[in-house]
Design a protein around this motif. Structure first.
Motif, short mmCIF file in Angstrom:
data_model
loop_
_atom_site.label_atom_id
_atom_site.label_comp_id
_atom_site.label_asym_id
_atom_site.label_seq_id
_atom_site.Cartn_x
_atom_site.Cartn_y
_atom_site.Cartn_z
N CYS A 3 0.80 -1.21 0.00
CA CYS A 3 0.00 0.00 0.00
C CYS A 3 0.83 1.26 0.00
CB CYS A 3 -0.96 0.01 1.18
SG CYS A 3 -2.51 -0.77 0.77
N SER A 224 -7.35 5.21 -1.41
CA SER A 224 -6.32 4.61 -2.24
C SER A 224 -6.94 3.62 -3.23
CB SER A 224 -5.26 3.98 -1.34
OG SER A 224 -4.04 3.92 -2.00
N ARG A 225 -6.49 2.37 -3.24
CA ARG A 225 -7.10 1.39 -4.14
C ARG A 225 -8.60 1.28 -3.86
NH1 ARG A 225 -3.37 -3.36 -3.01
NH2 ARG A 225 -1.94 -1.60 -3.18
N LYS A 228 -10.36 4.20 -5.48
CA LYS A 228 -10.65 3.94 -6.90
C LYS A 228 -11.98 3.17 -6.97
CE LYS A 228 -5.76 2.57 -7.66
NZ LYS A 228 -4.96 3.75 -7.65
N GLN A 270 2.11 6.87 -11.29
CA GLN A 270 1.49 5.63 -11.79
C GLN A 270 0.72 5.89 -13.09
OE1 GLN A 270 -1.31 3.70 -9.04
NE2 GLN A 270 -0.53 1.76 -9.83
N GLU A 278 0.20 -4.40 -11.89
CA GLU A 278 0.29 -4.41 -10.43
C GLU A 278 -0.85 -5.16 -9.76
OE1 GLU A 278 0.92 -0.56 -8.54
OE2 GLU A 278 0.04 -1.34 -6.69
N TRP A 322 3.37 9.61 -6.85
CA TRP A 322 2.85 8.34 -7.37
C TRP A 322 1.34 8.41 -7.63
CZ3 TRP A 322 4.77 4.53 -9.87
CH2 TRP A 322 4.08 3.32 -9.97
#
Ligand code: MCU
Length: 411
Positions: A3, A224-225, A228, A270, A278, A322
């Motif tokens: 992470c 974060s992820r 998204k 990214q 990834e 990033w």
């Protein structure tokens, strides 16, 4: 840790001559010329074969694939449906139709949900934390738990999204309960599978008696992820009133084209090309576009556009290259133009603040969060005219770098 942003990427060498425009024709099964119905509106369906032409600008969200431009809110409903189809086809994979059965029960601090479709079924649980009092309360569905501060008077529904679709690594494809139900080869990437899960949670809320939650006041968040993922849920589930992606970065609030330009300018950020190796957030159908991003008939300003006219607050961090702060800024300032066209610019905000760790919500953004939560989840009157950054302007990008279209006033 997986992470911590900052994977090493070698910036592409600067090019002097721009690459020639690329053109790709893709075909998916379907019957061109048929129609779909969006609420009261009948829309022309997306052609099965689309000639994709390179466009280095952020594509015009108001222009149909046919070339026609949206003039009315009714047109927008159809363009929204078209954009939804485009994201499903080229990036995120398909959202399955509503399943045959969803049953739910609430006890203790948990909702147990069983979904059955095509002779298979899965069960999952959602954690419930209710505020004091009798409700009905607004609620926030939190991917992996709350990362923003919990607002007073709001129920928190903790969504274990990894249980629906795994996101361990690039090798997690097809793992999780969504794939138990629909098959490990289903086109949906993890984010679309999670959005499907959010829809099932709301189905369950609609059926669960004794749960004091106001179905008109549901938010979704994640960092974060998971940010998204929260954006994709808000985009595809119209029963969500307020979407709050936090530090979602590239693949979330960032635009692929701008992230590519950042990398080209030497920033360790990214990009699409990196992200598909990834993890499994996207459909495998996206792989063939990550090195020819300009042919995509959308960018992520149009993922946000799917949320409109419902409320969206982008919480972001200028301090981590990033994540692509310039990308998020250029992308989401552009996305606001869709809300402008719909006459509700203040239903979409951007708050970008640096000098804090990834997913550590800074107190200086509390007022922005409160303004959106209080208006859209609690029905109060607040000032949500918030589009601000404390940085993210350092690469010389201006509106005309990305935008070659005008904003209509949709009647
Ligand atoms: C910002 O979200 C991701 C990012 O896309 C990944 O490259 C990085 O590995 O992890 C970030 C994250 O999810 O942090 C918790």
């Amino acid at each position: 840790s997986q992470c911590l942003p900052g994977a090493t990427t070698t910036p592409a060498p600067p090019t002097t001559t721009p690459p020639p425009p690329t053109s790709t024709t893709t075909t998916t099964p379907g019957n061109p010329g048929t129609t779909t119905t969006t609420g009261p509106t009948t829309c022309t369906s997306l052609p099965s074969s689309i000639n994709l032409t390179a466009n280095s600008k952020l594509p015009d969200p108001f222009k149909f694939i046919s070339g026609a431009r949206t003039a009315t809110k009714v047109d927008w409903a159809c363009r929204r449906e078209e954009i939804s189809q485009l994201f499903q086809r080229y990036e995120l994979g398909a959202m399955p139709p509503k399943p045959q059965s969803v049953t739910a029960s609430y006890s203790g601090s948990q909702i147990s949900i069983t979904v059955s479709d095509n002779g298979k079924s899965i069960s999952f649980t959602v954690g419930v934390s209710l505020p004091a009092g009798s409700g009905p309360f607004p609620a926030i569905i939190a991917y992996g738990g709350m990362s923003i501060p919990t607002p007073s008077g709001v129920a928190i529904l903790t969504f274990n999204n990894d249980d629906i679709a795994a996101q361990q690594s690039g090798s997690s494809r097809g793992q999780g309960k969504f794939y138990t139900l629909y098959g490990s080869g289903h086109s949906a990437g993890a984010m679309m599978a999670w959005a499907w899960g959010v829809s099932r949670i709301i189905d369950a809320l609609e059926k669960t008696s004794g749960l004091p939650i106001n179905l008109q006041r549901i938010g979704v968040t994640g960092c974060s992820r998971n940010g998204k993922g929260a954006l994709v849920a808000g985009a595809f589930e119209t029963r969500i009133a307020l979407t709050i992606p936090q530090e979602s970065g590239s693949g979330g609030a960032g635009c692929w084209r701008i992230s590519d330009a950042m990398l080209k300018a030497g920033v360790n950020t990214q990009t699409a090309s990196e992200i598909v190796g990834e993890n499994v957030w996207f459909s495998t159908s996206f792989n063939q576009y990550v090195n020819q991003v300009p042919v995509l008939p959308f960018d992520h300003h149009m993922l946000s556009a799917l949320v409109a006219p419902r409320a969206l607050l982008i919480i972001d961090n200028t301090g981590i290259d990033w994540l692509g702060p310039e990308s998020v800024w250029g992308c989401q300032k552009t996305a606001n133009k869709i809300w402008q066209a719909l006459g509700v610019p203040d239903s979409m905000g951007v708050s970008q603040v640096g000098n804090h760790n990834h997913c550590a919500f800074p107190s200086s953004e509390q007022g922005d969060l409160d303004a959106f939560v209080n208006k859209f989840l609690k029905g109060q009157s607040t000032n949500t005219n918030i589009i601000k950054t404390d940085g993210a302007n350092n690469l010389g990008f201006v509106d005309s770098t990305w935008i070659d279209w005008t904003v209509p006033t949709l009647s």
